[in-house]
Design a protein around this motif. Structure first.
Motif, mmCIF file in Angstrom:
data_model
loop_
_atom_site.group_PDB
_atom_site.id
_atom_site.type_symbol
_atom_site.label_atom_id
_atom_site.label_comp_id
_atom_site.label_asym_id
_atom_site.label_seq_id
_atom_site.Cartn_x
_atom_site.Cartn_y
_atom_site.Cartn_z
ATOM 1 N N ARG A 129 -60.944 64.564 56.657
ATOM 2 C CA ARG A 129 -61.991 65.202 57.462
ATOM 3 C C ARG A 129 -62.664 64.159 58.346
ATOM 4 O O ARG A 129 -63.246 63.193 57.856
ATOM 5 N N PHE A 130 -62.585 64.388 59.655
ATOM 6 C CA PHE A 130 -63.168 63.488 60.650
ATOM 7 C C PHE A 130 -64.450 64.124 61.185
ATOM 8 O O PHE A 130 -64.442 65.259 61.658
ATOM 9 N N ASN A 131 -65.574 63.399 61.093
ATOM 10 C CA ASN A 131 -66.862 63.893 61.564
ATOM 11 C C ASN A 131 -66.995 63.620 63.054
ATOM 12 O O ASN A 131 -67.156 62.468 63.471
ATOM 13 N N ILE A 132 -66.927 64.682 63.860
ATOM 14 C CA ILE A 132 -67.087 64.550 65.304
ATOM 15 C C ILE A 132 -68.527 64.146 65.621
ATOM 16 O O ILE A 132 -68.777 63.294 66.464
ATOM 17 N N ASN A 133 -69.490 64.773 64.961
ATOM 18 C CA ASN A 133 -70.890 64.388 65.018
ATOM 19 C C ASN A 133 -71.509 64.753 63.679
ATOM 20 O O ASN A 133 -70.786 65.038 62.727
ATOM 21 N N THR A 134 -72.829 64.745 63.595
ATOM 22 C CA THR A 134 -73.492 64.992 62.316
ATOM 23 C C THR A 134 -73.317 66.425 61.835
ATOM 24 O O THR A 134 -73.596 66.711 60.675
ATOM 25 N N GLU A 135 -72.834 67.326 62.699
ATOM 26 C CA GLU A 135 -72.760 68.732 62.320
ATOM 27 C C GLU A 135 -71.362 69.330 62.452
ATOM 28 O O GLU A 135 -71.100 70.411 61.943
ATOM 29 N N THR A 136 -70.453 68.677 63.142
ATOM 30 C CA THR A 136 -69.138 69.233 63.397
ATOM 31 C C THR A 136 -68.063 68.276 62.883
ATOM 32 O O THR A 136 -68.187 67.066 63.034
ATOM 33 N N SER A 137 -67.016 68.831 62.272
ATOM 34 C CA SER A 137 -65.922 68.010 61.745
ATOM 35 C C SER A 137 -64.611 68.770 61.885
ATOM 36 O O SER A 137 -64.601 69.974 62.142
ATOM 37 N N LEU A 332 -78.451 81.972 60.490
ATOM 38 C CA LEU A 332 -77.822 82.540 59.308
ATOM 39 C C LEU A 332 -76.333 82.790 59.511
ATOM 40 O O LEU A 332 -75.527 82.611 58.598
ATOM 41 N N ASP A 333 -75.958 83.196 60.723
ATOM 42 C CA ASP A 333 -74.562 83.574 60.988
ATOM 43 C C ASP A 333 -73.670 82.384 61.292
ATOM 44 O O ASP A 333 -72.446 82.466 61.117
ATOM 45 N N TYR A 334 -74.239 81.276 61.795
ATOM 46 C CA TYR A 334 -73.392 80.178 62.287
ATOM 47 C C TYR A 334 -73.757 78.884 61.573
ATOM 48 O O TYR A 334 -74.913 78.483 61.519
ATOM 49 N N ARG A 335 -72.754 78.271 60.999
ATOM 50 C CA ARG A 335 -72.872 76.941 60.410
ATOM 51 C C ARG A 335 -71.764 76.085 61.011
ATOM 52 O O ARG A 335 -70.651 76.606 61.197
ATOM 53 N N PRO A 336 -71.939 74.818 61.329
ATOM 54 C CA PRO A 336 -73.146 74.023 61.136
ATOM 55 C C PRO A 336 -74.240 74.362 62.137
ATOM 56 O O PRO A 336 -74.070 75.265 62.971
ATOM 57 N N CYS A 337 -75.347 73.622 62.071
ATOM 58 C CA CYS A 337 -76.529 73.931 62.869
ATOM 59 C C CYS A 337 -76.257 73.831 64.366
ATOM 60 O O CYS A 337 -76.867 74.539 65.154
ATOM 61 N N GLU A 339 -73.642 74.777 66.023
ATOM 62 C CA GLU A 339 -73.085 76.048 66.473
ATOM 63 C C GLU A 339 -74.168 77.123 66.501
ATOM 64 O O GLU A 339 -74.133 78.026 67.342
ATOM 65 N N ALA A 340 -75.147 77.046 65.581
ATOM 66 C CA ALA A 340 -76.249 77.996 65.600
ATOM 67 C C ALA A 340 -77.085 77.810 66.862
ATOM 68 O O ALA A 340 -77.458 78.787 67.519
#
Length: 394
Positions: A129-137, A332-337, A339-340
């Motif tokens: 798993r590569f972390n693109i940023n703090t919220e997306t991987s 509530l519908d989108y994770r990570p933050c 995308e919300a």
């Protein structure tokens, strides 16, 4: 003397009577204008603003169906349906959608989704798993060690392979080269192992070092100057090229702009109308260059998320007309933050008669001007200027 004293005391009594009358008039008014203090709800409850009472929140795995109607009564909560979940105490009317582990993204499911927790996904073998940023991987392939390298740590689901140079090799520009002289990595070429106390041999002529350093500084300064000049010239020529056709069509009225926009939305009618004349190609080339600017909505939103501080995104979308309920629903519908927050801005971009979400995901200039204005109101002028520079706005 007695009559004069009586006459002089009457005005004082009149003043006292008027003062008492005003006090009687204002005392009830002040008492009636006192606002009822807002109740402070205990931990785990929330305020029902319609009735001014505290209601209990729903437990994880449940959503709110109906608020409590009076003190002492409880909220009506129902369990999340299949494929949805809530993992915190809440008073949301909807549950979040469960995460789906996608085989096409090299993922597999470790723990299934339940009503009170989301699914847990893990990368397949030979992927990490590569972390693109703090919220997306994302899952990426494990990289093998290259020529003249050996594996120090094998690839895991969370870390890529770590490689070192083989013995008697040292790393130069991400490649392992064979040792040729005595260094820390190439101890075999040393008559005696280098110690930490050994001083590095310094050049006998310090003037030579100063010359090299001076030349290096001059080269760097010249490179920066050439880069700035090239950027300015390119930007000037681009603006001149964009402005030139507009000046040639300065006599075109605003009505012609609207007609061109209608033609651009109905290409079949435009092509059939132009095909009847012998000079159809010339007419197309002479169309006024005043079609409203359109920008890709997704590209703009991701750019805004990169420029606006995370803690100010909600303030921005609220100023653009997105309601708190829509913000909570997006979280509530989108994770990570990230995308919300993307979805919050998407709600704004697709709302109203000026929105461009329906035309191939393109955003019109008036909606972009509104965004730039809100950024400047929030003292985010730097972000607004970078957007104007990126999209070459005049």
């Amino acid at each position: 003397m007695e009559g004069a004293w009586i006459r002089s005391s009457r005005p004082e009594k009149a003043h006292v009577g008027i003062l008492l009358l005003f006090m009687c008039l204002f005392i009830p008014t002040n008492a009636s204008t006192q606002e009822t203090p807002t109740p402070r709800c205990p931990h785990g409850d929330y305020l029902n603003e319609e009735r001014g009472i505290c209601c209990n929140k729903c437990s994880p795995g449940f959503k709110l169906l109906k608020k409590c109607l009076s003190e002492g009564l409880r909220s009506t909560c129902v369990k999340c349906p299949e494929g949805q979940y809530t993992d915190v105490t809440n008073y949301f009317p909807n549950c979040g959608r469960c995460r789906r582990c996608k085989a096409l993204n090299n993922e597999f499911e470790v723990s299934p989704c339940k009503s009170d927790r989301n699914a847990i996904c893990r990368c397949k073998k030979d992927f990490f798993r590569f972390n693109i940023n703090t919220e997306t991987s994302e899952c990426r392939s494990c990289l093998p060690c290259g020529p003249n390298e050996r594996e120090r740590h094998m690839c895991t689901p969370t870390n890529n392979t770590i490689c070192d140079c083989e013995e008697d090799y040292y790393r130069v520009n991400k490649r392992c080269e064979p040792c040729k002289e005595c260094t820390t990595e190439c101890k075999r070429h040393c008559t005696s192992p280098p110690s930490l106390n050994t001083k590095v041999t310094e050049p006998s002529n310090p003037f030579f070092i100063n010359v090299i350093a001076g030349v290096g500084v001059v080269v760097v300064v010249m490179f920066v100057a050439v880069a700035l000049i090239t950027h300015k010239v390119t930007k000037h020529l681009t603006k001149k090229r964009l402005n030139h056709p507009v000046s040639q069509q300065s006599d075109v009225s605003s009505d012609s702009c609207e007609q061109v926009l209608i033609f651009s939305e109905e290409p079949s009618k435009t092509s059939s109308a132009l095909a009847h004349g012998p000079t159809s190609e010339q007419e197309v080339s002479n169309l006024p260059d005043c079609i409203p600017l359109e920008i890709n909505t997704s590209d703009l939103i991701y750019t805004v998320l990169d420029l606006v501080p995370v803690l100010q995104v909600k303030q921005l979308v609220r100023s653009l007309g997105v309601s708190d309920m829509e913000i909570e629903q997006a979280e509530l519908d989108y994770r990570p933050c990230r995308e919300a927050r993307y979805q919050m801005l998407r709600v704004w971009a697709e709302r109203g008669p000026r929105a461009g979400g329906g035309r191939g995901g393109m955003l019109h200039r008036p909606l972009l001007d509104e965004l730039l204005g809100k950024l400047r109101q929030m003292h985010l002028g730097q972000a607004a200027e970078e957007l104007e520079t990126k999209y070459d706005l005049q």
